[in-house]
Design an enzyme around this catalytic site. Sequence first.
Site, PDB file in Angstrom:
ATOM      1  N   LYS A  22       2.118 -12.784  -2.430  1.00 18.94           N
ATOM      2  CA  LYS A  22       1.671 -11.810  -3.435  1.00 18.94           C
ATOM      3  C   LYS A  22       2.017 -10.384  -3.022  1.00 18.94           C
ATOM      4  O   LYS A  22       2.504  -9.595  -3.821  1.00 18.94           O
ATOM      5  CB  LYS A  22       0.147 -11.940  -3.611  1.00 18.94           C
ATOM      6  CG  LYS A  22      -0.498 -10.779  -4.329  1.00 18.94           C
ATOM      7  CD  LYS A  22      -1.991 -10.912  -4.433  1.00 18.94           C
ATOM      8  CE  LYS A  22      -2.808 -10.423  -3.259  1.00 18.94           C
ATOM      9  NZ  LYS A  22      -2.956  -8.961  -3.131  1.00 18.94           N
ATOM     10  N   ASN A  23       1.760 -10.070  -1.734  1.00 15.06           N
ATOM     11  CA  ASN A  23       1.876  -8.668  -1.319  1.00 15.06           C
ATOM     12  C   ASN A  23       3.310  -8.200  -1.096  1.00 15.06           C
ATOM     13  O   ASN A  23       3.525  -7.015  -0.852  1.00 15.06           O
ATOM     14  CB  ASN A  23       1.008  -8.410  -0.084  1.00 15.06           C
ATOM     15  CG  ASN A  23      -0.471  -8.394  -0.444  1.00 15.06           C
ATOM     16  OD1 ASN A  23      -0.815  -8.363  -1.631  1.00 15.06           O
ATOM     17  ND2 ASN A  23      -1.338  -8.416   0.559  1.00 15.06           N
ATOM     18  N   CYS A 116     -13.122   0.667  -4.198  1.00 12.47           N
ATOM     19  CA  CYS A 116     -12.653  -0.669  -3.896  1.00 12.47           C
ATOM     20  C   CYS A 116     -13.732  -1.369  -3.077  1.00 12.47           C
ATOM     21  O   CYS A 116     -14.399  -0.746  -2.249  1.00 12.47           O
ATOM     22  CB  CYS A 116     -11.362  -0.548  -3.092  1.00 12.47           C
ATOM     23  SG  CYS A 116     -10.722  -2.105  -2.538  1.00 12.47           S
ATOM     24  N   ARG A 121     -10.164   3.583   0.078  1.00 10.23           N
ATOM     25  CA  ARG A 121      -8.742   3.252   0.206  1.00 10.23           C
ATOM     26  C   ARG A 121      -7.932   4.489  -0.214  1.00 10.23           C
ATOM     27  O   ARG A 121      -7.398   4.557  -1.321  1.00 10.23           O
ATOM     28  CB  ARG A 121      -8.367   2.058  -0.678  1.00 10.23           C
ATOM     29  CG  ARG A 121      -9.248   0.860  -0.513  1.00 10.23           C
ATOM     30  CD  ARG A 121      -8.688  -0.310   0.209  1.00 10.23           C
ATOM     31  NE  ARG A 121      -7.329  -0.689   0.111  1.00 10.23           N
ATOM     32  CZ  ARG A 121      -6.887  -1.795  -0.490  1.00 10.23           C
ATOM     33  NH1 ARG A 121      -7.705  -2.558  -1.147  1.00 10.23           N
ATOM     34  NH2 ARG A 121      -5.620  -2.129  -0.431  1.00 10.23           N
ATOM     35  N   ASP A 307      -6.547  -9.346   6.461  1.00 14.56           N
ATOM     36  CA  ASP A 307      -6.695 -10.249   5.306  1.00 14.56           C
ATOM     37  C   ASP A 307      -7.162 -11.649   5.704  1.00 14.56           C
ATOM     38  O   ASP A 307      -7.384 -12.498   4.829  1.00 14.56           O
ATOM     39  CB  ASP A 307      -5.368 -10.347   4.528  1.00 14.56           C
ATOM     40  CG  ASP A 307      -5.036  -9.055   3.805  1.00 14.56           C
ATOM     41  OD1 ASP A 307      -5.933  -8.215   3.642  1.00 14.56           O
ATOM     42  OD2 ASP A 307      -3.866  -8.881   3.416  1.00 14.56           O
ATOM     43  N   ARG A 399      -7.036 -13.568  -8.287  1.00 16.28           N
ATOM     44  CA  ARG A 399      -6.100 -12.445  -8.077  1.00 16.28           C
ATOM     45  C   ARG A 399      -5.008 -12.807  -7.081  1.00 16.28           C
ATOM     46  O   ARG A 399      -3.915 -12.259  -7.133  1.00 16.28           O
ATOM     47  CB  ARG A 399      -6.858 -11.212  -7.538  1.00 16.28           C
ATOM     48  CG  ARG A 399      -7.647 -10.476  -8.591  1.00 16.28           C
ATOM     49  CD  ARG A 399      -8.168  -9.173  -8.026  1.00 16.28           C
ATOM     50  NE  ARG A 399      -7.114  -8.531  -7.254  1.00 16.28           N
ATOM     51  CZ  ARG A 399      -7.299  -7.818  -6.149  1.00 16.28           C
ATOM     52  NH1 ARG A 399      -8.493  -7.612  -5.694  1.00 16.28           N
ATOM     53  NH2 ARG A 399      -6.279  -7.290  -5.505  1.00 16.28           N
TER      54      ARG A 399
HETATM   55  N1  EPU Z   1      -4.563   4.428   4.528  1.00 16.08           N
HETATM   56  C1  EPU Z   1      -4.724   5.779   4.556  1.00 16.08           C
HETATM   57  N2  EPU Z   1      -4.018   6.519   3.655  1.00 16.08           N
HETATM   58  C2  EPU Z   1      -3.157   5.955   2.752  1.00 16.08           C
HETATM   59  C3  EPU Z   1      -3.001   4.563   2.753  1.00 16.08           C
HETATM   60  C4  EPU Z   1      -3.723   3.817   3.661  1.00 16.08           C
HETATM   61  O1  EPU Z   1      -5.475   6.322   5.366  1.00 16.08           O
HETATM   62  O2  EPU Z   1      -2.539   6.692   1.966  1.00 16.08           O
HETATM   63  C5  EPU Z   1      -5.317   3.604   5.492  1.00 16.08           C
HETATM   64  C6  EPU Z   1      -6.169   2.555   4.808  1.00 16.08           C
HETATM   65  O3  EPU Z   1      -7.413   3.088   4.395  1.00 16.08           O
HETATM   66  C7  EPU Z   1      -6.325   1.523   5.912  1.00 16.08           C
HETATM   67  C8  EPU Z   1      -4.972   1.574   6.606  1.00 16.08           C
HETATM   68  O4  EPU Z   1      -4.403   2.830   6.246  1.00 16.08           O
HETATM   69  O5  EPU Z   1      -7.318   1.914   6.818  1.00 16.08           O
HETATM   70  C9  EPU Z   1      -4.026   0.473   6.232  1.00 16.08           C
HETATM   71  O6  EPU Z   1      -3.918   0.387   4.818  1.00 16.08           O
HETATM   72  P1  EPU Z   1      -2.577  -0.029   4.095  1.00 16.08           P
HETATM   73  O7  EPU Z   1      -2.050   1.145   3.335  1.00 16.08           O
HETATM   74  O8  EPU Z   1      -1.672  -0.685   5.071  1.00 16.08           O
HETATM   75  O9  EPU Z   1      -3.079  -1.089   3.035  1.00 16.08           O
HETATM   76  P2  EPU Z   1      -2.532  -1.300   1.594  1.00 16.08           P
HETATM   77  O10 EPU Z   1      -1.069  -1.098   1.538  1.00 16.08           O
HETATM   78  O11 EPU Z   1      -3.386  -0.570   0.630  1.00 16.08           O
HETATM   79  C10 EPU Z   1      -1.945  -3.818   1.902  1.00 16.08           C
HETATM   80  C11 EPU Z   1      -2.358  -5.115   1.271  1.00 16.08           C
HETATM   81  C12 EPU Z   1      -3.788  -5.453   1.679  1.00 16.08           C
HETATM   82  C13 EPU Z   1      -3.868  -5.532   3.194  1.00 16.08           C
HETATM   83  C14 EPU Z   1      -3.377  -4.226   3.824  1.00 16.08           C
HETATM   84  C15 EPU Z   1      -3.322  -4.253   5.335  1.00 16.08           C
HETATM   85  C16 EPU Z   1      -1.108  -5.109  -0.784  1.00 16.08           C
HETATM   86  C17 EPU Z   1      -1.096  -5.037  -2.260  1.00 16.08           C
HETATM   87  N3  EPU Z   1      -2.279  -4.982  -0.168  1.00 16.08           N
HETATM   88  O12 EPU Z   1      -2.841  -2.834   1.387  1.00 16.08           O
HETATM   89  O13 EPU Z   1      -4.055  -6.723   1.120  1.00 16.08           O
HETATM   90  O14 EPU Z   1      -5.192  -5.756   3.581  1.00 16.08           O
HETATM   91  O15 EPU Z   1      -2.032  -3.928   3.330  1.00 16.08           O
HETATM   92  O16 EPU Z   1      -2.476  -5.246   5.764  1.00 16.08           O
HETATM   93  O17 EPU Z   1      -0.073  -5.307  -0.162  1.00 16.08           O
HETATM   94  C18 EPU Z   1      -5.325  -8.417   0.121  1.00 16.08           C
HETATM   95  O18 EPU Z   1      -4.256  -9.006  -0.128  1.00 16.08           O
HETATM   96  O19 EPU Z   1      -6.454  -8.955  -0.001  1.00 16.08           O
HETATM   97  C19 EPU Z   1      -5.270  -7.021   0.587  1.00 16.08           C
HETATM   98  C20 EPU Z   1      -6.310  -6.200   0.528  1.00 16.08           C
END
Ligand code: EPU
Length: 420
Positions: A22-23, A116, A121, A307, A399
């Site tokens: 999915k991701n 969230c 987030r 995850d 989802r």
């Molecule tokens: N963060 C920031 N600023 C940003 C973005 C992220 O501080 O602009 C922080 C977040 O708060 C967190 C860390 O950086 O503490 C890592 O977040 P990341 O951006 O890597 O997460 P994401 O891209 O929003 C994706 C997956 C998540 C998974 C995380 C970590 C998708 C759609 N979502 O989220 O998946 O937990 O990477 O691997 O790819 C799930 O599938 O259930 C899910 C939540």
Amino acid sequence: MDKFVIEGGKRLVGDVSVKGAKNSTLPILAATLLAEDEFIIENIPRVRDIFTMKRVLETLGVSISLEDDTIYIDTRGAVGFEAPYNLVKQMRASYYVLGPLLSRLGRTRVSLPGGCAIGPRPIDLHIKGLKALGADISVVHGYIEGYGERLKGSKILLLGPNGPSVGATINTMMAAVKADGVTMIEGAAMEPEVVDVVNFLKRCGADIQGEGTRKIEIRGVKKLSGCKYRVIPDRIEAGTFAVAATITGGDIYLRDVSCNYIGSILSKLKEIGATISLEEDCVGVRMDGDIMPIDIETAPYPGFPTDMQAQFTSLLSLSNGVSVVKDSIFEERFMHVPELVRMGANLKREVDYVIIKGVPCLSGAQVMASDLRASAALLIAGLAAEGTTEISRIYHIDRGYESIETRLATLGAAIWRLKE
Ligand code: EPU
């Protein structure tokens, strides 16, 4: 709202095929906006988030159809630049159209994702990446508005307080592939889904190096073209089935898995007592005997994935000792804890960790799903619990897991979906 009813105590035995990730599918679908062409993307998981991304792209004028696990896309007529609140509120990852739209149209307007269930987030790193490429970004009336006629390559450090960001790395990369000059992303996320997106972009003609490391170099190209691409298997789905097999003392064979990507999950299962056998793209998971207590701390890839934290918390609830599970990526990702306690688990949450004192059995109860992985944790607990577990709000599970109840039932679980 549908519910799951589970009669616990059945061993999972048999084969199951893992669906596409999915991701990585979500950003790959958004990245098709970077070309004006046709695409065929295979191994698409039929899950709710993918249908939401399909609607986001349709809103932008993309023609898109899904047949079985293959999606056909034609981006030639896409002229829209706005992802509205009603879609973004259903799925944060709608923000993946930001980078591609800026690159394609020099303009974008995407609703700011709200709160969230797994805690704050922020998307400051996405904004930082796009600004570094010369885009003018502001937040107006709940929307991120971006302008940037000609994006320019730049050196960008994308590390946040909790380490690298998968989403910001991908969004910035997508905006940079057609920018003038060279972009260097430092502090890049190394997750397999980032590498999958890069492989897709390369197939379209992008010039990218360093994916899978902390430094990604992107040399802007003038144009990308359509292609045929197959998404990698979902490592979290594979891990979820593996934990479900372990907690039921089962014996399953996971097919269509990328074994390289699930090393940290499998090594924790081995410590817990499972027997793991690897064969090219298949994994055998068998569990005999007691669940051993272990400590886990989530970390960016190749560390243990956040995850999988909730699912392991369920599994360790039935261990024969004390475990500590820490999540330092999303410190609020513990909504499953009070629900597991309702099923008889002995869990104590401290700030960003849970102390788990193993109990001999869990008891079925009425529980509520709160986010995708927390719901998977409740499902796993229900498979092992004595009696009946009823999980409400299972749209969270839908989802990210395709027909999970049918596939678990094939393995021997007693699980039903009640339509309400
Ligand atoms: N963060 C920031 N600023 C940003 C973005 C992220 O501080 O602009 C922080 C977040 O708060 C967190 C860390 O950086 O503490 C890592 O977040 P990341 O951006 O890597 O997460 P994401 O891209 O929003 C994706 C997956 C998540 C998974 C995380 C970590 C998708 C759609 N979502 O989220 O998946 O937990 O990477 O691997 O790819 C799930 O599938 O259930 C899910 C939540």
